[in-house]
Design an enzyme around this catalytic site. Structure first.
Site, short mmCIF file in Angstrom:
data_model
loop_
_atom_site.label_atom_id
_atom_site.label_comp_id
_atom_site.label_asym_id
_atom_site.label_seq_id
_atom_site.Cartn_x
_atom_site.Cartn_y
_atom_site.Cartn_z
N LYS A 163 -12.68 -1.59 5.87
CA LYS A 163 -11.91 -2.61 6.60
C LYS A 163 -12.43 -2.71 8.03
O LYS A 163 -12.91 -3.73 8.45
CB LYS A 163 -10.41 -2.26 6.61
CG LYS A 163 -9.82 -1.90 5.25
CD LYS A 163 -9.69 -3.08 4.31
CE LYS A 163 -9.40 -2.71 2.87
NZ LYS A 163 -8.20 -1.94 2.60
N ASP B 213 -1.83 6.40 6.59
CA ASP B 213 -2.88 5.54 6.06
C ASP B 213 -3.21 4.50 7.14
O ASP B 213 -2.42 3.60 7.40
CB ASP B 213 -2.40 4.86 4.78
CG ASP B 213 -3.47 3.95 4.16
OD1 ASP B 213 -4.53 3.77 4.78
OD2 ASP B 213 -3.22 3.41 3.06
N TRP C 261 0.81 -1.21 0.00
CA TRP C 261 0.00 0.00 0.00
C TRP C 261 0.85 1.26 0.00
O TRP C 261 0.58 2.21 -0.73
CB TRP C 261 -1.00 0.01 1.15
CG TRP C 261 -2.10 -0.99 0.90
CD1 TRP C 261 -2.41 -2.08 1.66
CD2 TRP C 261 -3.04 -0.99 -0.20
NE1 TRP C 261 -3.48 -2.76 1.09
CE2 TRP C 261 -3.87 -2.12 -0.05
CE3 TRP C 261 -3.23 -0.17 -1.31
CZ2 TRP C 261 -4.89 -2.43 -0.96
CZ3 TRP C 261 -4.24 -0.48 -2.22
CH2 TRP C 261 -5.06 -1.60 -2.03
#
Ligand SMILES: *Cc1c(COP(=O)(O)O)cnc(C)c1O
Length: 365
Positions: free
Chosen positions: A201, A177, A102
């Site tokens: 999530k 993040d 990511w």
């Protein structure tokens, strides 16, 4: 009706209580004579839902008064562009810490808008560890330092909030993040300039992006930044410059209230520690399975593991499905298996997984 134990990395399991409440309110929210999906985002009913959601999120994370909470769209991947477009300002460089898939993607996207300085990278470890804060090499005057505090695919997590004061760089805003572990543990929001995450999530439905941004970082957007993604515009409009993802905000709000009923983030953290320990302890004690991540930075939310005999992978997944344990296949870039055990996964689900791991190992070991 029968519900499975869903170990999906995202979109992921939601608390059953929340889904039941949403089902009950689907056709008629609190006597409004309509459901939340059908309401004007500017009507008093929906405004009360959005305000309550923001207030609850602020309470859960103890968000200081000089931070704005934004409900946006586009997911974390869109934020990879929206962040440099908003925060580079007069500066030309941003610093990135690479810890896995990511953050690599985030740095690549940022390089379209400015200069990216790689402050640190865990690539040499095969993404099985994270570079310690003391090793980060910040540039002379970066607009911000970007870090992904939980890498969902690799299964690594920073155990503590990054405190740049420890390396004498407290003036640099940290952008994090937190898509896959926000609200899983107590954090000190004041250590960050900006926190963001997609909701799907650990919060609610896909389509909602949470941004928590320190007020002094507003108003720096590039003239090329789309107006709907300019944090200042979004903040000034109370996240209603454009139509926000109303139903996703409503479900997120129900999840925040559920979290408060569970005792808040500290109580969730204690449960998450117990859940992760149950799974990692079993994996570490087994000679049939293994987790390859450095124990100091193992994610509590995403647990990748391998069968030592990979020829048994398909049989493992088939048996798991039959036992009501779903979405255990690892990300294609890593292979093996992955169990995502977010807030909504109770310890009973993790115990069911460990039981299955034991049974399968006994049968095939
Ligand atoms: C899932 C995830 C993303 C991507 O989110 P989208 O909503 O698909 O844009 C980015 N970062 C992390 C850490 C993630 O877990």
């Amino acid at each position: 009706m029968s519900r499975v134990w869903n170990f999906s990395a995202g979109p992921a399991a939601l608390p059953e209580e929340v889904l039941r409440q949403a089902a009950e309110e689907m056709l008629d929210w609190h006597g409004a004579g309509m459901g939340v999906m059908e309401m004007s985002h500017r009507g008093k009913e929906f405004i009360s839902i959005a305000e309550q959601a923001e207030a609850d999120l602020r309470e859960l994370l103890a968000v200081p008064a000089d931070y704005r909470v934004l409900f946006m769209q586009g997911g974390a991947i869109a934020e990879n562009a929206i962040i440099p477009l908003n925060l580079l300002g007069e500066r030309d460089t941003a610093d990135y810490v690479l810890t896995g898939s990511w953050s690599v993607k985030s740095a690549k996207e940022a390089a379209r808008y400015g200069k990216v300085n790689l402050a640190a990278s865990a690539e040499a470890s095969g993404w099985t560890s994270v570079p310690v804060l003391e090793s980060w090499q910040l540039s002379a005057d970066p607009a911000y330092l970007f870090v992904c505090t939980n890498e969902t695919i690799g299964g690594v997590e920073y155990a503590a909030d990054p405190d740049l004061a420890r390396i004498g760089r407290a003036e640099v805003p940290v952008v994090a993040d937190m898509s896959s572990h926000i609200l899983s543990r107590v954090i000190d929001v004041s250590r960050y300039g900006l926190i963001f995450g997609g909701a799907q999530k650990n919060i609610g439905p896909a389509g909602l992006t949470i941004v928590i941004v320190r007020e002094d970082l507003l108003g720096r957007a590039s003239p090329h930044c789309p107006t709907a993604f300019d944090y200042k515009t979004v903040a000034e409009a109370g996240s209603m410059y454009n139509t926000p993802p109303t139903y996703a905000i409503y479900i997120a709000g129900l999840v925040f209230q559920w979290l408060k009923r569970q005792g808040g983030v500290a109580a969730m953290e204690a449960r998450n520690i117990a859940k992760a320990r149950l799974l990692y302890d079993y994996l570490d004690g087994s000679d049939f399975y293994e987790n390859r991540i450095d124990p100091v930075c193992r994610s509590r939310m995403n647990v990748p593991f391998f069968l030592k005999n990979e020829a048994l992978n398909d049989a493992f997944l088939t048996g798991a499905r039959e036992a009501g344990l779903l979405q255990l296949k690892g990300h294609k870039s890593v292979g093996g298996m992955r169990a995502s055990i977010y807030n909504a996964m109770p310890i009973e689900g993790v115990a069911a997984l460990v039981d299955y791991l034991k049974t399968f190992a006994a049968r095939h070991g």
